[in-house]
Design a protein around this motif. Structure first.
Motif, short mmCIF file in Angstrom:
data_model
loop_
_atom_site.label_atom_id
_atom_site.label_comp_id
_atom_site.label_asym_id
_atom_site.label_seq_id
_atom_site.Cartn_x
_atom_site.Cartn_y
_atom_site.Cartn_z
N THR A 193 0.82 -1.20 0.00
CA THR A 193 0.00 0.00 0.00
C THR A 193 0.86 1.26 0.00
OG1 THR A 193 -1.77 -1.16 1.19
CG2 THR A 193 -1.79 1.25 1.25
N VAL A 194 1.92 1.23 0.83
CA VAL A 194 2.82 2.39 0.88
C VAL A 194 3.49 2.61 -0.46
CG1 VAL A 194 4.96 3.23 1.90
CG2 VAL A 194 3.21 2.23 3.36
N GLU A 197 1.04 4.14 -2.82
CA GLU A 197 0.83 5.54 -2.51
C GLU A 197 2.01 6.39 -2.97
OE1 GLU A 197 0.17 5.55 1.64
OE2 GLU A 197 -1.94 4.91 1.50
N GLN A 198 3.23 5.81 -2.82
CA GLN A 198 4.41 6.56 -3.25
C GLN A 198 4.42 6.74 -4.75
OE1 GLN A 198 6.67 7.80 -0.87
NE2 GLN A 198 7.21 9.03 -2.63
N ALA A 200 1.75 6.85 -6.61
CA ALA A 200 0.73 7.85 -6.90
C ALA A 200 1.27 9.26 -6.65
CB ALA A 200 -0.51 7.59 -6.04
N GLU A 201 2.10 9.40 -5.62
CA GLU A 201 2.70 10.70 -5.35
C GLU A 201 3.66 11.09 -6.47
OE1 GLU A 201 5.30 12.89 -1.82
OE2 GLU A 201 4.40 10.92 -1.48
N ARG A 204 1.56 12.46 -9.18
CA ARG A 204 1.14 13.84 -8.93
C ARG A 204 2.29 14.82 -9.19
NH1 ARG A 204 -1.36 11.17 -4.50
NH2 ARG A 204 0.25 11.89 -3.06
N ALA A 265 -1.33 4.16 -11.13
CA ALA A 265 -1.43 5.31 -10.25
C ALA A 265 -2.87 5.79 -10.24
CB ALA A 265 -0.51 6.44 -10.74
N ALA A 266 -3.28 6.29 -9.10
CA ALA A 266 -4.66 6.73 -8.97
C ALA A 266 -4.90 7.95 -9.86
CB ALA A 266 -4.96 7.08 -7.52
N ALA A 269 -6.20 11.08 -7.98
CA ALA A 269 -5.52 11.49 -6.75
C ALA A 269 -5.44 13.01 -6.70
CB ALA A 269 -4.11 10.90 -6.72
N GLY A 372 8.59 4.05 1.98
CA GLY A 372 8.22 4.66 0.71
C GLY A 372 9.28 5.61 0.20
#
Length: 408
Positions: A193-194, A197-198, A200-201, A204, A265-266, A269, A372
Protein backbone atom coordinates in the motif's frame (compact mmCIF):
# COMPACT_ATOMS: atom_id res chain seq x y z
CA UNK A 1 25.12 -2.50 8.42
CA UNK A 2 21.77 -3.46 9.90
CA UNK A 3 21.41 -6.24 7.34
CA UNK A 4 24.81 -7.63 8.36
CA UNK A 5 23.82 -7.59 12.01
CA UNK A 6 20.59 -9.39 11.17
CA UNK A 7 22.53 -12.03 9.22
CA UNK A 8 24.99 -12.52 12.08
CA UNK A 9 22.09 -12.79 14.53
CA UNK A 10 20.45 -15.49 12.40
CA UNK A 11 23.71 -17.42 12.15
CA UNK A 12 24.27 -17.16 15.91
CA UNK A 13 20.73 -18.39 16.61
CA UNK A 14 21.19 -21.28 14.18
CA UNK A 15 24.49 -22.22 15.81
CA UNK A 16 22.97 -22.18 19.29
CA UNK A 17 19.99 -24.26 18.12
CA UNK A 18 22.28 -26.79 16.43
CA UNK A 19 24.40 -27.06 19.59
CA UNK A 20 21.26 -27.64 21.67
CA UNK A 21 20.10 -30.36 19.29
CA UNK A 22 23.52 -32.01 19.52
CA UNK A 23 23.36 -32.03 23.32
CA UNK A 24 19.89 -33.59 23.27
CA UNK A 25 21.11 -36.19 20.78
CA UNK A 26 24.02 -37.09 23.05
CA UNK A 27 21.59 -37.39 25.96
CA UNK A 28 19.44 -39.77 23.92
CA UNK A 29 22.44 -41.94 23.06
CA UNK A 30 23.78 -41.98 26.62
CA UNK A 31 20.37 -42.93 27.97
CA UNK A 32 20.55 -46.23 26.09
CA UNK A 33 18.21 -45.39 23.22
CA UNK A 34 14.59 -46.44 22.94
CA UNK A 35 15.22 -50.14 22.73
CA UNK A 36 18.18 -52.47 22.81
CA UNK A 37 19.17 -54.64 19.88
CA UNK A 38 21.28 -57.70 19.85
CA UNK A 39 24.78 -57.56 18.38
CA UNK A 40 25.92 -54.57 16.36
CA UNK A 41 22.37 -53.50 15.57
CA UNK A 42 22.21 -51.38 18.76
CA UNK A 43 24.71 -48.90 17.35
CA UNK A 44 22.80 -48.67 14.08
CA UNK A 45 19.54 -47.89 15.88
CA UNK A 46 21.21 -45.23 18.01
CA UNK A 47 22.67 -43.64 14.90
CA UNK A 48 19.28 -43.81 13.18
CA UNK A 49 17.59 -41.86 15.97
CA UNK A 50 20.36 -39.27 15.95
CA UNK A 51 20.01 -39.03 12.17
CA UNK A 52 16.26 -38.35 12.52
CA UNK A 53 16.95 -35.54 14.97
CA UNK A 54 19.63 -34.02 12.71
CA UNK A 55 17.34 -34.30 9.68
CA UNK A 56 14.53 -32.53 11.55
CA UNK A 57 16.94 -29.75 12.53
CA UNK A 58 18.11 -29.50 8.93
CA UNK A 59 14.52 -28.75 7.91
CA UNK A 60 13.93 -25.75 10.19
CA UNK A 61 17.43 -24.35 10.77
CA UNK A 62 17.89 -22.84 7.27
CA UNK A 63 16.08 -19.65 6.30
CA UNK A 64 13.30 -20.66 3.91
CA UNK A 65 11.57 -18.22 1.59
CA UNK A 66 7.80 -17.97 1.76
CA UNK A 67 6.10 -20.72 -0.27
CA UNK A 68 9.32 -22.74 -0.59
CA UNK A 69 8.94 -25.89 -2.70
CA UNK A 70 11.84 -27.69 -1.03
CA UNK A 71 10.51 -27.25 2.50
CA UNK A 72 7.40 -29.50 2.14
CA UNK A 73 9.47 -32.27 0.50
CA UNK A 74 12.15 -32.23 3.20
CA UNK A 75 9.53 -32.11 5.96
CA UNK A 76 7.61 -35.03 4.42
CA UNK A 77 10.76 -37.19 4.32
CA UNK A 78 11.56 -36.50 7.98
CA UNK A 79 7.97 -37.07 9.10
CA UNK A 80 7.76 -40.33 7.16
CA UNK A 81 10.99 -41.57 8.75
CA UNK A 82 9.74 -40.71 12.25
CA UNK A 83 6.36 -42.40 11.75
CA UNK A 84 7.93 -45.53 10.28
CA UNK A 85 10.29 -45.73 13.27
CA UNK A 86 7.46 -45.31 15.78
CA UNK A 87 5.11 -47.82 14.21
CA UNK A 88 8.01 -50.23 13.67
CA UNK A 89 8.73 -50.05 17.38
CA UNK A 90 5.04 -50.67 18.19
CA UNK A 91 5.00 -53.66 15.83
CA UNK A 92 8.05 -55.21 17.46
CA UNK A 93 6.57 -54.67 20.91
CA UNK A 94 3.38 -56.51 19.99
CA UNK A 95 5.20 -59.26 18.06
CA UNK A 96 8.54 -59.88 19.76
CA UNK A 97 8.84 -63.23 17.99
CA UNK A 98 9.41 -61.65 14.57
CA UNK A 99 12.50 -63.07 12.89
CA UNK A 100 15.66 -61.03 13.30
CA UNK A 101 18.15 -60.02 15.97
CA UNK A 102 15.55 -57.92 17.81
CA UNK A 103 15.65 -57.95 21.61
CA UNK A 104 12.88 -55.48 22.38
CA UNK A 105 13.36 -54.46 25.95
CA UNK A 106 12.70 -50.95 27.17
CA UNK A 107 15.71 -49.73 29.10
CA UNK A 108 14.86 -46.05 29.41
CA UNK A 109 11.98 -43.62 29.46
CA UNK A 110 13.67 -41.54 26.75
CA UNK A 111 11.98 -41.76 23.37
CA UNK A 112 14.10 -39.21 21.58
CA UNK A 113 14.22 -35.71 23.05
CA UNK A 114 16.24 -34.31 20.17
CA UNK A 115 13.79 -35.71 17.64
CA UNK A 116 10.87 -34.30 19.63
CA UNK A 117 12.31 -30.79 19.60
CA UNK A 118 13.25 -31.15 15.94
CA UNK A 119 9.73 -32.16 14.90
CA UNK A 120 8.17 -29.32 16.89
CA UNK A 121 10.46 -26.97 14.97
CA UNK A 122 9.32 -28.57 11.72
CA UNK A 123 5.68 -27.92 12.68
CA UNK A 124 6.46 -24.23 13.27
CA UNK A 125 8.47 -23.72 10.07
CA UNK A 126 5.96 -25.56 7.88
CA UNK A 127 3.08 -23.51 9.30
CA UNK A 128 5.13 -20.33 8.84
CA UNK A 129 6.73 -20.83 5.43
CA UNK A 130 5.18 -23.67 3.38
CA UNK A 131 2.53 -23.08 0.74
CA UNK A 132 -1.00 -23.19 2.21
CA UNK A 133 -2.03 -26.56 0.70
CA UNK A 134 1.04 -28.62 1.68
CA UNK A 135 1.27 -26.77 4.99
CA UNK A 136 -2.17 -27.97 6.10
CA UNK A 137 -1.36 -31.63 5.37
CA UNK A 138 2.18 -31.54 6.74
CA UNK A 139 1.25 -29.75 9.95
CA UNK A 140 -1.28 -32.49 10.69
CA UNK A 141 1.19 -35.28 9.77
CA UNK A 142 4.04 -33.74 11.77
CA UNK A 143 1.73 -33.16 14.74
CA UNK A 144 0.82 -36.86 14.61
CA UNK A 145 4.49 -37.86 14.43
CA UNK A 146 5.29 -35.74 17.49
CA UNK A 147 2.29 -36.94 19.45
CA UNK A 148 3.05 -40.66 19.10
CA UNK A 149 6.73 -40.37 20.03
CA UNK A 150 6.20 -41.27 23.74
CA UNK A 151 4.36 -44.44 22.64
CA UNK A 152 7.69 -45.84 21.49
CA UNK A 153 8.38 -46.63 25.13
CA UNK A 154 4.95 -48.00 26.10
CA UNK A 155 1.30 -47.63 25.17
CA UNK A 156 0.07 -47.80 28.74
CA UNK A 157 0.60 -45.89 31.95
CA UNK A 158 1.74 -42.30 31.79
CA UNK A 159 2.93 -42.38 28.19
CA UNK A 160 -0.45 -41.77 26.51
CA UNK A 161 -0.83 -38.72 28.77
CA UNK A 162 2.60 -37.49 27.69
CA UNK A 163 1.53 -38.08 24.10
CA UNK A 164 -1.46 -35.78 24.61
CA UNK A 165 0.87 -33.15 26.06
CA UNK A 166 3.02 -33.45 22.93
CA UNK A 167 -0.09 -32.97 20.81
CA UNK A 168 -0.78 -29.72 22.65
CA UNK A 169 2.82 -28.58 22.10
CA UNK A 170 2.49 -29.34 18.40
CA UNK A 171 -0.75 -27.34 18.25
CA UNK A 172 0.95 -24.43 20.01
CA UNK A 173 3.90 -24.57 17.61
CA UNK A 174 1.55 -24.57 14.62
CA UNK A 175 -0.41 -21.65 16.08
CA UNK A 176 2.79 -19.65 16.59
CA UNK A 177 3.85 -20.34 13.01
CA UNK A 178 0.47 -19.22 11.67
CA UNK A 179 0.59 -16.07 13.79
CA UNK A 180 3.97 -15.01 12.37
CA UNK A 181 2.78 -15.95 8.89
CA UNK A 182 -0.28 -13.71 9.14
CA UNK A 183 1.72 -10.88 10.73
CA UNK A 184 4.27 -10.99 7.90
CA UNK A 185 1.49 -11.12 5.32
CA UNK A 186 -0.24 -8.12 6.89
CA UNK A 187 3.00 -6.13 6.92
CA UNK A 188 3.66 -7.03 3.28
CA UNK A 189 0.21 -5.76 2.36
CA UNK A 190 0.93 -2.54 4.21
CA UNK A 191 4.23 -2.17 2.39
CA UNK A 192 2.48 -2.72 -0.93
CA UNK A 193 0.00 0.00 0.00
CA UNK A 194 2.82 2.39 0.88
CA UNK A 195 4.59 1.66 -2.39
CA UNK A 196 1.37 2.24 -4.33
CA UNK A 197 0.83 5.54 -2.51
CA UNK A 198 4.41 6.56 -3.25
CA UNK A 199 3.94 5.82 -6.92
CA UNK A 200 0.73 7.85 -6.90
CA UNK A 201 2.70 10.70 -5.35
CA UNK A 202 5.24 10.35 -8.14
CA UNK A 203 2.36 10.65 -10.60
CA UNK A 204 1.14 13.84 -8.93
CA UNK A 205 4.67 15.27 -8.97
CA UNK A 206 5.00 14.36 -12.61
CA UNK A 207 1.73 16.12 -13.40
CA UNK A 208 2.73 19.29 -11.58
CA UNK A 209 6.24 19.34 -12.98
CA UNK A 210 5.17 18.69 -16.58
CA UNK A 211 2.35 21.23 -16.33
CA UNK A 212 4.76 23.88 -15.05
CA UNK A 213 7.34 23.37 -17.77
CA UNK A 214 4.93 22.79 -20.62
CA UNK A 215 3.11 26.00 -19.72
CA UNK A 216 6.46 27.81 -19.83
CA UNK A 217 7.28 26.24 -23.19
CA UNK A 218 3.94 27.33 -24.63
CA UNK A 219 4.34 30.92 -23.38
CA UNK A 220 7.90 31.15 -24.71
CA UNK A 221 6.86 29.68 -28.06
CA UNK A 222 4.07 32.24 -28.37
CA UNK A 223 6.47 35.03 -27.52
CA UNK A 224 9.07 33.79 -29.99
CA UNK A 225 6.47 33.77 -32.74
CA UNK A 226 5.65 37.44 -32.18
CA UNK A 227 9.24 38.67 -31.91
CA UNK A 228 10.71 36.45 -34.65
CA UNK A 229 10.31 39.11 -37.36
CA UNK A 230 11.16 42.15 -35.24
CA UNK A 231 14.03 40.76 -33.13
CA UNK A 232 15.40 37.43 -34.40
CA UNK A 233 18.04 37.33 -31.64
CA UNK A 234 15.39 37.32 -28.94
CA UNK A 235 13.57 34.55 -30.80
CA UNK A 236 16.76 32.46 -30.82
CA UNK A 237 17.16 32.98 -27.06
CA UNK A 238 13.54 31.95 -26.53
CA UNK A 239 14.06 28.83 -28.60
CA UNK A 240 17.13 27.92 -26.51
CA UNK A 241 15.06 28.26 -23.33
CA UNK A 242 12.35 26.10 -24.88
CA UNK A 243 14.96 23.46 -25.74
CA UNK A 244 16.34 23.41 -22.17
CA UNK A 245 12.87 23.20 -20.65
CA UNK A 246 11.88 20.41 -23.02
CA UNK A 247 15.05 18.42 -22.28
CA UNK A 248 14.57 18.77 -18.52
CA UNK A 249 10.93 17.76 -18.83
CA UNK A 250 11.74 14.64 -20.84
CA UNK A 251 14.44 13.67 -18.33
CA UNK A 252 12.01 13.94 -15.44
CA UNK A 253 9.41 11.97 -17.36
CA UNK A 254 11.85 9.10 -17.98
CA UNK A 255 12.79 8.96 -14.32
CA UNK A 256 9.29 9.01 -12.92
CA UNK A 257 7.66 6.83 -15.57
CA UNK A 258 10.35 4.25 -14.83
CA UNK A 259 9.05 4.10 -11.27
CA UNK A 260 5.42 4.03 -12.32
CA UNK A 261 5.86 1.39 -15.03
CA UNK A 262 3.69 -1.63 -14.37
CA UNK A 263 1.76 0.12 -11.60
CA UNK A 264 -1.59 1.83 -11.70
CA UNK A 265 -1.43 5.31 -10.25
CA UNK A 266 -4.66 6.73 -8.97
CA UNK A 267 -5.95 8.96 -11.78
CA UNK A 268 -8.15 10.97 -9.46
CA UNK A 269 -5.52 11.49 -6.75
CA UNK A 270 -5.58 15.05 -5.42
CA UNK A 271 -2.91 17.32 -6.84
CA UNK A 272 -0.75 19.37 -4.49
CA UNK A 273 1.91 21.96 -5.25
CA UNK A 274 5.49 20.72 -5.08
CA UNK A 275 7.61 21.68 -2.09
CA UNK A 276 11.39 21.77 -2.39
CA UNK A 277 14.54 23.11 -0.76
CA UNK A 278 13.29 26.68 -0.80
CA UNK A 279 10.47 25.64 1.55
CA UNK A 280 12.81 23.96 4.07
CA UNK A 281 13.35 27.07 6.25
CA UNK A 282 9.60 27.42 6.69
CA UNK A 283 9.25 23.70 7.45
CA UNK A 284 11.99 23.81 10.10
CA UNK A 285 10.63 27.01 11.61
CA UNK A 286 7.10 25.60 11.86
CA UNK A 287 8.45 22.43 13.46
CA UNK A 288 10.30 24.42 16.15
CA UNK A 289 7.29 26.62 16.83
CA UNK A 290 4.94 23.65 17.25
CA UNK A 291 6.70 21.94 20.15
CA UNK A 292 9.53 21.84 22.66
CA UNK A 293 12.09 20.38 20.25
CA UNK A 294 14.09 23.02 18.39
CA UNK A 295 15.16 22.38 14.82
CA UNK A 296 18.08 24.14 13.15
CA UNK A 297 18.79 24.22 9.43
CA UNK A 298 22.34 24.32 8.05
CA UNK A 299 22.98 24.61 4.33
CA UNK A 300 26.22 24.41 2.40
CA UNK A 301 26.79 24.93 -1.30
CA UNK A 302 24.55 26.36 -4.00
CA UNK A 303 21.12 24.79 -3.87
CA UNK A 304 19.80 26.47 -7.01
CA UNK A 305 19.30 24.78 -10.34
CA UNK A 306 18.61 21.28 -8.99
CA UNK A 307 16.04 19.01 -10.67
CA UNK A 308 12.64 19.42 -9.10
CA UNK A 309 12.35 15.72 -8.21
CA UNK A 310 15.64 15.95 -6.29
CA UNK A 311 14.57 18.98 -4.28
CA UNK A 312 11.08 17.60 -3.62
CA UNK A 313 12.53 14.26 -2.47
CA UNK A 314 14.93 16.04 -0.12
CA UNK A 315 12.05 18.06 1.30
CA UNK A 316 9.98 14.94 1.93
CA UNK A 317 12.89 13.17 3.63
CA UNK A 318 13.37 16.09 6.03
CA UNK A 319 9.63 16.30 6.67
CA UNK A 320 9.38 12.56 7.44
CA UNK A 321 12.46 12.66 9.68
CA UNK A 322 11.06 15.59 11.68
CA UNK A 323 7.72 13.80 11.98
CA UNK A 324 9.50 10.72 13.38
CA UNK A 325 11.37 12.90 15.89
CA UNK A 326 8.06 14.26 17.11
CA UNK A 327 6.50 10.81 17.39
CA UNK A 328 9.35 8.62 18.58
CA UNK A 329 12.29 10.53 20.09
CA UNK A 330 12.54 10.34 23.89
CA UNK A 331 14.12 13.33 25.60
CA UNK A 332 15.02 15.08 22.35
CA UNK A 333 15.59 18.80 22.67
CA UNK A 334 17.39 19.65 19.46
CA UNK A 335 17.31 18.52 15.83
CA UNK A 336 20.03 19.39 13.36
CA UNK A 337 19.14 19.47 9.66
CA UNK A 338 22.13 19.60 7.32
CA UNK A 339 21.73 20.08 3.56
CA UNK A 340 24.94 20.00 1.54
CA UNK A 341 25.49 20.19 -2.18
CA UNK A 342 28.71 18.78 -3.62
CA UNK A 343 29.57 18.78 -7.33
CA UNK A 344 27.84 15.42 -7.77
CA UNK A 345 25.53 14.88 -4.78
CA UNK A 346 22.88 16.48 -2.65
CA UNK A 347 23.39 15.28 0.93
CA UNK A 348 20.77 15.55 3.67
CA UNK A 349 21.25 14.56 7.30
CA UNK A 350 18.67 14.92 10.06
CA UNK A 351 19.83 13.96 13.56
CA UNK A 352 18.30 14.42 17.00
CA UNK A 353 19.79 14.23 20.49
CA UNK A 354 17.15 11.92 21.95
CA UNK A 355 17.92 9.07 24.34
CA UNK A 356 15.96 6.40 22.49
CA UNK A 357 12.49 5.29 21.57
CA UNK A 358 9.35 5.94 23.52
CA UNK A 359 7.63 3.00 25.23
CA UNK A 360 5.57 0.99 22.80
CA UNK A 361 7.44 2.33 19.77
CA UNK A 362 9.88 0.33 17.67
CA UNK A 363 12.24 2.96 16.40
CA UNK A 364 14.82 0.47 15.15
CA UNK A 365 12.25 -0.95 12.76
CA UNK A 366 11.82 1.39 9.79
CA UNK A 367 8.43 3.04 9.57
CA UNK A 368 6.29 2.90 6.48
CA UNK A 369 7.04 6.54 5.65
CA UNK A 370 10.76 5.81 5.34
CA UNK A 371 9.99 2.64 3.38
CA UNK A 372 8.22 4.66 0.71
CA UNK A 373 10.92 7.33 0.68
CA UNK A 374 13.64 4.68 0.39
CA UNK A 375 11.99 3.43 -2.80
CA UNK A 376 11.59 6.99 -4.10
CA UNK A 377 15.23 7.90 -3.41
CA UNK A 378 16.45 4.59 -4.81
CA UNK A 379 14.50 5.15 -8.02
CA UNK A 380 16.45 8.38 -8.49
CA UNK A 381 19.78 6.62 -8.03
CA UNK A 382 20.27 7.70 -4.42
CA UNK A 383 20.50 6.10 -0.99
CA UNK A 384 18.56 6.53 2.24
CA UNK A 385 19.55 5.11 5.64
CA UNK A 386 18.22 5.53 9.16
CA UNK A 387 19.64 4.29 12.43
CA UNK A 388 21.15 5.17 15.84
CA UNK A 389 23.73 7.92 15.77
CA UNK A 390 27.32 7.45 16.94
CA UNK A 391 26.77 9.94 19.77
CA UNK A 392 23.23 8.79 20.49
CA UNK A 393 19.91 9.91 19.11
CA UNK A 394 18.64 8.95 15.68
CA UNK A 395 20.06 9.91 12.28
CA UNK A 396 18.48 9.88 8.83
CA UNK A 397 20.93 10.18 5.94
CA UNK A 398 20.07 10.74 2.27
CA UNK A 399 22.35 11.05 -0.74
CA UNK A 400 20.94 11.95 -4.16
CA UNK A 401 22.90 12.55 -7.35
CA UNK A 402 22.28 16.10 -8.50
CA UNK A 403 21.92 14.87 -12.08
CA UNK A 404 19.68 11.99 -11.00
CA UNK A 405 18.78 9.80 -13.93
CA UNK A 406 19.96 12.13 -16.72
CA UNK A 407 21.76 9.21 -18.36
CA UNK A 408 18.65 7.01 -18.36
Amino acid sequence: MMERLDAWGRRAAQTVALAGMALLGILDVLSGGIFVLGGDAALLVALWHVALAVAAAAVWLPTHRQGSRLLPVAAAVVVAGSLVTTFGRLLLTRHPDLPGPWDVRSVSSFWGLAESVGLLGVVFVVARRAAPGPALVLVAATGLAVSVLPLRVATTGVYPIIAMGYALLAAGSATAGMYFRMAASARERQLDTVRAEQRAEFARDLHDFIAHHVTGIVVQAQGARYVAERDPQRAVAALEQIERAGTETMTAMRRMVGVLRGQDAAPDAPLAPLAGLTELPELVENFSAAGEVGAHLHTEGHLDGLPVEVTSSAYRVVMEALTNVRQHATGARRVEVHVTRTPDWLLVRVGDDGRGQRPGRTRERPGFGLVGLTERVGALGGRLAAGPGVDGGWVVDMALPVDAGRSR
